[in-house]
Design an enzyme around this catalytic site. Structure first.
Site, PDB file in Angstrom:
ATOM      1  N   LYS A 198     -45.266  51.459  12.257  1.00  0.00           N
ATOM      2  CA  LYS A 198     -46.257  50.613  11.593  1.00  0.00           C
ATOM      3  C   LYS A 198     -47.447  50.531  12.522  1.00  0.00           C
ATOM      4  O   LYS A 198     -47.374  50.996  13.666  1.00  0.00           O
ATOM      5  CB  LYS A 198     -45.688  49.215  11.332  1.00  0.00           C
ATOM      6  CG  LYS A 198     -45.009  48.580  12.549  1.00  0.00           C
ATOM      7  CD  LYS A 198     -44.355  47.242  12.222  1.00  0.00           C
ATOM      8  CE  LYS A 198     -43.059  47.378  11.483  1.00  0.00           C
ATOM      9  NZ  LYS A 198     -43.087  46.757  10.160  1.00  0.00           N
ATOM     10  N   ARG A 199     -48.575  49.968  12.059  1.00  0.00           N
ATOM     11  CA  ARG A 199     -49.715  49.825  12.941  1.00  0.00           C
ATOM     12  C   ARG A 199     -49.315  49.084  14.214  1.00  0.00           C
ATOM     13  O   ARG A 199     -48.476  48.183  14.195  1.00  0.00           O
ATOM     14  CB  ARG A 199     -50.838  49.071  12.220  1.00  0.00           C
ATOM     15  CG  ARG A 199     -51.549  49.913  11.191  1.00  0.00           C
ATOM     16  CD  ARG A 199     -52.165  51.143  11.808  1.00  0.00           C
ATOM     17  NE  ARG A 199     -53.252  50.797  12.698  1.00  0.00           N
ATOM     18  CZ  ARG A 199     -54.541  50.927  12.401  1.00  0.00           C
ATOM     19  NH1 ARG A 199     -54.909  51.402  11.229  1.00  0.00           N
ATOM     20  NH2 ARG A 199     -55.481  50.591  13.271  1.00  0.00           N
ATOM     21  N   LYS A 234     -47.046  42.289  15.431  1.00  0.00           N
ATOM     22  CA  LYS A 234     -45.897  43.075  14.955  1.00  0.00           C
ATOM     23  C   LYS A 234     -44.857  43.289  16.061  1.00  0.00           C
ATOM     24  O   LYS A 234     -43.742  43.751  15.801  1.00  0.00           O
ATOM     25  CB  LYS A 234     -46.371  44.414  14.397  1.00  0.00           C
ATOM     26  CG  LYS A 234     -47.119  44.285  13.062  1.00  0.00           C
ATOM     27  CD  LYS A 234     -47.639  45.641  12.581  1.00  0.00           C
ATOM     28  CE  LYS A 234     -48.462  45.555  11.305  1.00  0.00           C
ATOM     29  NZ  LYS A 234     -47.661  45.509  10.070  1.00  0.00           N
ATOM     30  N   LYS A 243     -39.432  50.365   2.151  1.00  0.00           N
ATOM     31  CA  LYS A 243     -39.176  51.799   2.203  1.00  0.00           C
ATOM     32  C   LYS A 243     -37.852  52.080   2.896  1.00  0.00           C
ATOM     33  O   LYS A 243     -37.119  52.982   2.529  1.00  0.00           O
ATOM     34  CB  LYS A 243     -40.316  52.521   2.936  1.00  0.00           C
ATOM     35  CG  LYS A 243     -41.653  52.422   2.236  1.00  0.00           C
ATOM     36  CD  LYS A 243     -42.781  52.897   3.146  1.00  0.00           C
ATOM     37  CE  LYS A 243     -44.116  52.394   2.627  1.00  0.00           C
ATOM     38  NZ  LYS A 243     -45.165  52.458   3.652  1.00  0.00           N
TER      39      LYS A 243
HETATM   40  C1  LIG Z   1     -45.903  51.631   4.351  1.00  0.00           C
HETATM   41  C2  LIG Z   1     -46.809  52.082   5.414  1.00  0.00           C
HETATM   42  C3  LIG Z   1     -47.383  51.156   6.289  1.00  0.00           C
HETATM   43  C4  LIG Z   1     -47.089  49.671   6.204  1.00  0.00           C
HETATM   44  O1  LIG Z   1     -46.032  49.370   7.084  1.00  0.00           O
HETATM   45  P1  LIG Z   1     -45.632  47.858   7.456  1.00  0.00           P
HETATM   46  O2  LIG Z   1     -44.407  48.015   8.279  1.00  0.00           O
HETATM   47  O3  LIG Z   1     -45.385  47.137   6.168  1.00  0.00           O
HETATM   48  O4  LIG Z   1     -46.780  47.309   8.235  1.00  0.00           O
HETATM   49  C5  LIG Z   1     -48.218  51.620   7.285  1.00  0.00           C
HETATM   50  N1  LIG Z   1     -48.494  52.937   7.416  1.00  0.00           N
HETATM   51  C6  LIG Z   1     -47.952  53.858   6.602  1.00  0.00           C
HETATM   52  C7  LIG Z   1     -48.276  55.301   6.805  1.00  0.00           C
HETATM   53  C8  LIG Z   1     -47.097  53.469   5.576  1.00  0.00           C
HETATM   54  O5  LIG Z   1     -46.569  54.402   4.759  1.00  0.00           O
END
Ligand SMILES: *Cc1c(COP(=O)(O)O)cnc(C)c1O
Length: 835
Positions: A603-604, A609, A718
């Site tokens: 994630k970012r 986070k 996901k």
């Molecule tokens: C789904 C997705 C995110 C979001 O991720 P979080 O864990 O909900 O912050 C960020 N980047 C990509 C490439 C994603 O597919």
């Protein structure tokens, strides 16, 4: 003084005579009718035209023909000089033919039926690749695979993977928009997306030898993009700067300044197993006419191209900040450019209906994805009042009925505020409108709560100070009929914290919730074909049954005790881990133990986070394993810990954490004591395509943000795994008292175990003092949770059952459910099915 001759008009075609904002030359899509209701074919022989108006049929031969046709004509090559990249493009153009035919029929149907439409305004659409998704949605993947084989391309996946990601977004918010646009088409809703056609998407992340993030540009349009249709006939002029002169009580004339042309690029969005194909319209910026000939003729080439450069700079690049407001003028220009072009397009389409503006909201719903398009509120008022002569109060009533606003965060640093002087300079008319709106709004507040100055100060659209600031979230709230958060908990936080005064004022019914979702097409069927087949085989029937109604996954639960099914489930996971391990070996040269537990955080990179909590936990694990003897070590559950994610280029602390992760990985992976027991990797350039490979390979995923900071999260969906959440309190005590284990870990870093310890001092200090994100509060319970994971992973049967249960119960998190929720409760639109 004589006005100089305007050389821009010499030798140039006459500028179009239509009204400024409505330059589109093409008319609607409806055929003309005779008096007795028969359609008149517009030109030439109908049968000849119609013979071409057909999609590629599903027979292999016609697909092969269509690919060959594109090889020979569109990309001008032949069997003797076609390579993978060329084959990919020819196939893409052939698939696009299908999409365009469906797209045209869908748009014609929408025009004919004239239903209420919804528009999703999002500054980001993180689409990823298109070919595979389009083929699966059309149900043509196998046919194309066979056709490609006939043409000598055996490895179809290689072609699919040669496509570049469309990375027009930062993270969750942009990916959410992409999922919603997919679901809108699948649910056959008249829903369009509007965004910007950035020439450079999210930067390409590389890791330097010292472990730091290095950013490189992403010129994704360098190769022609087969998935867009350039529409030079759909263009609007957008004004910046200049002056606004009031004429009467509420009206004004805005003139002068700079005008930039917005040109449409349309991206067809196919639904899954339906012919309905919606539109994502992306705006590109062009100078009004070529460049400034005045300067050009005077020999000042630099100055002449300057204005065209400044116009084109508008859509040059996506701002790479996630959940963080950066107050750059160019960013505000992007927001207005995109919003103004979209509203001009929406009002033009409405006008073609021939209905009065008093019915605008019966045909148009607009969703504001975060506050980025909030300028749409005063812009629609400007169109209504200044251009369409609608009385102010009526204009305001309609405006509020049109908009809905989705809040994505309560983090203070992410809430958009723009300095009033910047607005005065760039958008003088909009500033007038905002002040007028604020005036009547505060009057209403004053009426409800007389003499409550604090409340007026709190609720004003203008934050007082030097300079004053415009609070965009408040403007979005007063301009919308509905406001929603993106998860139950988040929506509750919105109601009780940042919007509390507004809930008191409007009543609670204006503030709702739509829990985010993800599309099961991309995140299950496409990226995990093994699991998709197993699910279809287990539930019976064809895959569209569950793919379009994800609650059907519950049916898996009745097979959960079947050992044969459990084994197949575990085998799919193993194959996905092998597929990912192969990718890592090829790209990073590292061999992974596929029987280890794959522990993933992607994630970012953000302090909230808490990738920090994860890497500190990894160091603790490393120190613990090092202290064991060989016999004890043999009992440790082997782990592969995978990180991925980009840090905003200006985010010092996030970049420091990336550097720490890479240097910890270097030490651990090189240590023979840890071989096969603990491997740590930072996977560079995390993107949608990397996610599609990585997520199906994970055993656990980490969603460990500080409580109350993550609005919804979508990658948790996901992975189909629960995120670990804790409650905690702030303790003003020393780190040694709060967590002795963490104190040891910090000491080891400071002493230089992972390279020069002084580099990491600023990071260690954030934990030792203040610890705003509560890493030390949660460290010990985090380690406990990790121990429980190790224990649970050893019981293979119960682990597989947990995995099955998680998947079976994720039906609610389909973006189909989320988009239908918006359609029914926020937009009041209905499906319009194309037969
Ligand atoms: C789904 C997705 C995110 C979001 O991720 P979080 O864990 O909900 O912050 C960020 N980047 C990509 C490439 C994603 O597919």
């Amino acid at each position: 003084m004589n006005k100089p001759l305007d050389p821009a008009t010499i030798g140039q075609p006459e500028p179009p005579k239509e009204p400024r904002r409505h330059q589109r030359t093409a008319t609607g899509y409806l055929p003309e009718k005779t008096e007795d209701g028969k359609e008149v074919w517009p030109r030439g022989q109908e049968s000849v035209w119609k013979s071409g108006l057909r999609a590629v049929e599903t027979e292999e031969t016609s697909i092969t023909k269509s690919i060959v046709h594109h090889v020979q004509t569109t990309i001008a090559r032949q069997a003797y000089n076609i390579d993978e990249e060329g084959a990919y493009r020819a196939i893409a153009y052939s698939v696009r033919d299908n999409l365009i035919v469906n797209w045209n029929d869908t748009q014609m149907l929408y025009t004919r039926k004239a239903p209420k439409r919804a528009y999703y305004l999002s500054l980001e659409f993180l689409m990823g690749r298109t070919l595979d998704n389009a083929l699966l949605n059309l149900g043509l993947k196998e046919d194309y695979q066979k056709a490609a084989r006939k043409l000598g391309f055996e490895d179809f996946e290689e072609l699919v993977e040669s496509e570049r990601d469309a990375a027009l977004g930062n993270g969750g918010l942009g990916r959410l928009a992409a999922c919603y646009i997919d679901s809108g088409a699948t649910c056959e809703l008249p829903l369009w997306g509007y965004g910007l056609r950035y020439h450079y998407g999210m930067f390409w992340q590389q890791i330097s030898t010292d472990g730091s993030q290095v950013e490189a540009p992403d010129p994704w349009l360098n190769h022609a993009n087969p998935w867009e249709v350039h529409r030079p006939d759909v263009s609007y002029l957008v004004r910046f700067y200049g002056h606004a002169e009031r004429i009467g009580d509420s009206k004004a004339i805005w003139s002068g300044g700079q005008e930039v042309m917005a040109v449409a690029y349309d991206v067809p969005i196919p639904g899954s197993y339906t012919r309905n194909t919606n539109n994502l319209r992306l705006w590109d910026a062009k100078p009004k006419r070529g460049f400034d000939l005045n300067s050009f003729n005077a020999g000042d080439y630099e100055k002449a191209v300057e204005s065209s450069n400044s116009a084109e700079a508008l859509t040059r690049v996506l701002y790479p900040n996630d959940n963080h407001m950066v107050g750059k003028e160019l960013r505000l220009k992007q927001q207005y450019f995109w919003t103004a072009a979209s509203l001009a397009d929406i009002t033009r389409r409405f006008k073609q209906l021939g209905e009065p503006f008093s019915k605008f909201h019966e045909y148009v719903a607009i969703q504001l994805n975060d506050t980025h398009p909030t300028i749409a509120v005063p812009e629609l008022m400007r169109i209504f009042v200044d251009e369409e002569d609608i009385p102010w109060d009526q204009a305001w009533e309609i405006t509020q009925k049109v908009f809905g606003y989705t809040n994505h965060t309560v983090l203070p640093e992410a809430l958009e505020k723009w300095p009033v002087p910047l607005f005065q300079h760039l958008l003088p008319r909009h500033l007038q409108i905002i002040f007028d709106l604020n005036h009547s709004f505060l009057q209403a507040v004053e009426k409800k709560w007389p003499n409550d100055r604090d409340r007026l100060t709190r609720m004003s659209l203008i934050q007082e100070g030097f300079p004053q600031y415009i609070r965009m979230a408040y403007l979005a709230v007063i301009g919308s009929h509905k406001v929603n958060g993106v998860a139950e908990l988040h929506s509750e936080l919105v109601r009780t914290t940042i919007m509390k005064d507004f809930v008191d004022f409007y009543g609670p019914s204006k503030f709702g919730n739509v829990t985010n979702g993800i599309t099961p097409r991309r995140w299950l069927d496409q990226c995990n074909p093994g699991l998709s087949s197993l699910i279809t085989e287990t539930l019976g029937g064809d895959k569209t049954k569950w793919l379009k109604d994800l609650s059907k996954l519950e049916g898996l639960l009745s097979h959960i005790d079947d050992p044969a099914f459990q084994k197949k489930w575990a085998d799919v996971k193993l194959q996905n881990k092998q597929r990912f391990a192969q990718f890592i070996e090829q790209t990073m040269g590292v061999k992974l133990n596929t029987s280890a537990l794959f522990d993933v955080q992607v994630k970012r990179l953000h302090e909230y986070k808490r990738q920090s909590l994860n890497i500190l936990g990894v160091i603790h694990r490393y120190l613990t394993i090092k202290s064991l003897n060989a016999e004890e070590r043999a009992k440790v559950v082997p782990r592969v810990v995978l990180f991925g994610g980009k840090a905003a280029p200006g985010y010092y602390m996030a970049k420091l954490v990336i550097r720490l992760i890479n240097n910890v990985a270097k030490v651990i992976n090189a240590d023979p004591d840890l071989q096969g027991i603990l491997t740590v990797l930072f996977v560079p350039d995390y993107s949608v395509s990397v996610a599609e490979l990585l997520i199906p390979a994970s055993d656990i995923s980490e969603h460990i943000s500080t409580a109350g900071t993550e609005a919804s999260g979508t990658s948790n969906m996901k992975f189909c795994f629960e995120d670990l959440r804790y409650n905690h309190q702030y303790h003003p005590t020393s780190l040694e008292e709060r967590s002795p284990a963490l104190a040891v870990v910090c000491k080891v870093i400071a002493e230089g175990r992972f390279g020069d310890g002084s580099i990491y001092e600023p990071f260690l200090n954030t934990i030792r003092t203040g610890d705003y994100y509560l890493v030390s509060d949660d460290f010990d319970s985090y380690l406990e949770a990790q121990k429980m994971v190790d224990t649970a992973y050893q019981d293979k049967v119960s682990w597989v059952k947990k995995s099955i249960t998680t998947t079976a119960k994720m039906g609610k998190f389909s973006s189909d459910r989320a988009i239908m929720n918006y359609a029914e409760e926020y937009w009041n639109i209905e499906p319009v099915k194309l037969n």
